[in-house]
Motif scaffolding. Structure first.
Motif, PDB file in Angstrom:
ATOM      1  N   ALA A  23       0.684  -1.520  -0.205  1.00  0.00           N
ATOM      2  CA  ALA A  23      -0.097   0.080   0.482  1.00  0.00           C
ATOM      3  C   ALA A  23       0.904   1.589  -0.108  1.00  0.00           C
ATOM      4  CB  ALA A  23      -0.627   0.114   1.578  1.00  0.00           C
ATOM      5  N   VAL A  24       1.934   1.097  -0.036  1.00  0.00           N
ATOM      6  CA  VAL A  24       3.187   2.016   0.203  1.00  0.00           C
ATOM      7  C   VAL A  24       3.161   2.813  -0.844  1.00  0.00           C
ATOM      8  CG1 VAL A  24       5.306   3.007   0.393  1.00  0.00           C
ATOM      9  CG2 VAL A  24       4.543   1.824   2.821  1.00  0.00           C
ATOM     10  N   ASP A  25       2.937   4.562  -0.820  1.00  0.00           N
ATOM     11  CA  ASP A  25       3.030   5.224  -1.851  1.00  0.00           C
ATOM     12  C   ASP A  25       1.768   5.016  -2.726  1.00  0.00           C
ATOM     13  OD1 ASP A  25       5.505   6.354  -1.009  1.00  0.00           O
ATOM     14  OD2 ASP A  25       6.489   4.910  -2.683  1.00  0.00           O
ATOM     15  N   HIS A  26       0.814   3.876  -2.391  1.00  0.00           N
ATOM     16  CA  HIS A  26      -0.344   4.049  -3.399  1.00  0.00           C
ATOM     17  C   HIS A  26      -1.576   4.733  -2.840  1.00  0.00           C
ATOM     18  CE1 HIS A  26       1.694   1.535  -6.281  1.00  0.00           C
ATOM     19  NE2 HIS A  26       1.916   0.590  -5.648  1.00  0.00           N
ATOM     20  N   LEU A  27      -1.462   5.329  -1.530  1.00  0.00           N
ATOM     21  CA  LEU A  27      -2.486   6.242  -1.483  1.00  0.00           C
ATOM     22  C   LEU A  27      -2.912   7.340  -1.867  1.00  0.00           C
ATOM     23  CD1 LEU A  27      -3.471   4.553   1.756  1.00  0.00           C
ATOM     24  CD2 LEU A  27      -4.263   3.814  -0.349  1.00  0.00           C
ATOM     25  N   HIS A  28      -4.070   8.427  -1.994  1.00  0.00           N
ATOM     26  CA  HIS A  28      -4.035   9.629  -1.952  1.00  0.00           C
ATOM     27  C   HIS A  28      -5.130   9.954  -0.851  1.00  0.00           C
ATOM     28  CE1 HIS A  28      -3.289  13.244  -4.974  1.00  0.00           C
ATOM     29  NE2 HIS A  28      -4.737  13.448  -4.401  1.00  0.00           N
ATOM     30  N   LEU A  43      -8.023  20.477  -1.671  1.00  0.00           N
ATOM     31  CA  LEU A  43      -7.078  19.627  -1.346  1.00  0.00           C
ATOM     32  C   LEU A  43      -7.119  18.548  -1.307  1.00  0.00           C
ATOM     33  CD1 LEU A  43      -6.215  21.836   1.357  1.00  0.00           C
ATOM     34  CD2 LEU A  43      -5.560  22.385  -0.196  1.00  0.00           C
ATOM     35  N   HIS A  44      -5.347  18.415  -1.922  1.00  0.00           N
ATOM     36  CA  HIS A  44      -5.467  17.011  -2.769  1.00  0.00           C
ATOM     37  C   HIS A  44      -3.684  16.492  -2.090  1.00  0.00           C
ATOM     38  CE1 HIS A  44      -9.145  15.855  -5.004  1.00  0.00           C
ATOM     39  NE2 HIS A  44      -8.867  17.298  -5.652  1.00  0.00           N
ATOM     40  N   ILE A  81      -9.353   8.790   1.587  1.00  0.00           N
ATOM     41  CA  ILE A  81      -7.993   8.238   1.591  1.00  0.00           C
ATOM     42  C   ILE A  81      -8.715   7.201   0.935  1.00  0.00           C
ATOM     43  CG2 ILE A  81      -6.313   6.770   2.266  1.00  0.00           C
ATOM     44  CD1 ILE A  81      -6.796   9.379   3.896  1.00  0.00           C
ATOM     45  N   GLY A  82      -7.406   7.651  -0.867  1.00  0.00           N
ATOM     46  CA  GLY A  82      -8.607   6.859  -1.830  1.00  0.00           C
ATOM     47  C   GLY A  82      -7.175   5.946  -2.509  1.00  0.00           C
ATOM     48  N   TRP A  83      -7.502   5.226  -3.329  1.00  0.00           N
ATOM     49  CA  TRP A  83      -6.201   4.046  -4.012  1.00  0.00           C
ATOM     50  C   TRP A  83      -6.554   4.599  -5.307  1.00  0.00           C
ATOM     51  CZ3 TRP A  83      -2.535   0.677  -2.298  1.00  0.00           C
ATOM     52  CH2 TRP A  83      -2.441  -0.179  -3.524  1.00  0.00           C
ATOM     53  N   GLY A  84      -4.738   4.555  -5.385  1.00  0.00           N
ATOM     54  CA  GLY A  84      -4.423   5.190  -6.833  1.00  0.00           C
ATOM     55  C   GLY A  84      -4.319   6.187  -7.556  1.00  0.00           C
ATOM     56  N   LYS A  85      -3.878   6.606  -8.593  1.00  0.00           N
ATOM     57  CA  LYS A  85      -4.041   7.847  -9.296  1.00  0.00           C
ATOM     58  C   LYS A  85      -5.827   7.732  -9.328  1.00  0.00           C
ATOM     59  CE  LYS A  85       0.497   7.516 -11.371  1.00  0.00           C
ATOM     60  NZ  LYS A  85       1.263   8.295 -12.825  1.00  0.00           N
ATOM     61  N   ILE A  90     -12.229   4.733  -2.712  1.00  0.00           N
ATOM     62  CA  ILE A  90     -11.853   4.987  -1.379  1.00  0.00           C
ATOM     63  C   ILE A  90     -12.181   3.975  -0.505  1.00  0.00           C
ATOM     64  CG2 ILE A  90     -12.863   6.747  -0.077  1.00  0.00           C
ATOM     65  CD1 ILE A  90     -12.531   8.127  -2.216  1.00  0.00           C
ATOM     66  N   LEU A  91     -10.681   4.436   0.549  1.00  0.00           N
ATOM     67  CA  LEU A  91     -11.166   3.400   1.451  1.00  0.00           C
ATOM     68  C   LEU A  91     -11.672   3.375   2.710  1.00  0.00           C
ATOM     69  CD1 LEU A  91      -7.351   1.625   0.643  1.00  0.00           C
ATOM     70  CD2 LEU A  91      -9.809   0.821   0.133  1.00  0.00           C
ATOM     71  N   ALA A  92     -10.721   4.788   2.808  1.00  0.00           N
ATOM     72  CA  ALA A  92     -12.211   5.649   4.329  1.00  0.00           C
ATOM     73  C   ALA A  92     -12.667   7.047   4.233  1.00  0.00           C
ATOM     74  CB  ALA A  92     -11.010   5.101   5.575  1.00  0.00           C
TER      75      ALA A  92
END
Length: 233
Positions: A23-28, A43-44, A81-85, A90-92
């Motif tokens: 998951a490292v460096d894959h969350l936004h 804000l992103h 908190i979303g996954w990838g680009k 959305i995970l949470a």
């Protein structure tokens, strides 16, 4: 705060929690106002490293938005908190701390739990290393910050035990697909099958699959099912 842009540093995880390597460096992170919904995110920031470190550039406009009080109970702003680009799924949804102006570093305190509301669309059964595995294809949305998982039961005087009424507009957000993993012979898999056959809405509580378990080789975002609540029609 000066008129010039200020950089605000932060971290996603609680002090004793780190992200698995997959998951490292894959969350936004996307920050939005609860009075307007996640489509109005202003804000992103990408999340980096095992703690989900982020840096936000606050100009005068974004600082003014963060200072708004709003009309909803609890935190006014939410960090999704979303996954990838594509930020999907959305995970949470996490409450933005009210005392952020007094902090040099903002900590969102995510414990790694993922809570989703929706429907089980398919259940795949397969063996992985001799373990019968159920892979639930789940279509739904991340639970709002006002949702209170069971147990414990809240007091009856609190009204709607799920607290969905304060963030009802989230139910109109686009549905997303997630994959949940469970032991095929567990009560959780059996309850998921009942939900699938009866087309019942469910709430799934899951955790991020550990790196050494290699669940990320089965699905790219492995979420291990820990609890399941069936919601009657």
């Amino acid at each position: 705060m000066p008129d010039s842009i200020r950089t605000l540093a932060g971290r996603l995880t609680a002090p004793d929690v780190t992200l698995p390597d997959w998951a490292v460096d894959h969350l936004h992170l996307a920050l939005w106002d609860r009075d307007h919904g996640p489509e109005s995110a202003f804000l992103h920031a990408p999340l980096h490293g095992p703690t989900g470190a982020f840096s936000l550039a606050l100009d005068e406009e974004s600082t003014l938005k963060l200072a708004m009080i709003g009309h909803r109970a609890g935190a006014q702003h939410v960090a999704s908190i979303g996954w990838g680009k594509a930020r999907d799924p959305i995970l949470a949804h996490l409450p933005w701390p009210k005392d952020w102006p007094d902090k040099k570093t903002v900590t969102l305190g995510w414990n790694g739990w993922v809570m989703l509301i929706g429907y089980v669309e398919q259940i795949h059964i397969q063996e992985i290393g001799g373990l019968p595995l159920a892979v639930l294809e789940f279509c739904g949305r991340a639970a709002p910050i006002t949702y209170r998982r069971l147990p414990p039961l809240p007091q009856s005087a609190d009204g709607d035990r799920h607290g969905l009424h304060t963030d009802r507009h989230l139910e109109d957000s686009p549905e997303q697909v997630a994959y949940l993993l469970a032991d095929a012979e567990s009560p959780l898999a059996a309850a998921a099958q009942d939900a699938l056959v009866s087309s019942l809405q469910v709430v799934c509580v899951a955790s991020l699959g550990a790196q050494d378990a290699r669940w990320h080789e089965v699905v790219n975002v492995p979420l291990l099912l820990d609890a399941l609540t069936l919601i009657g029609p």
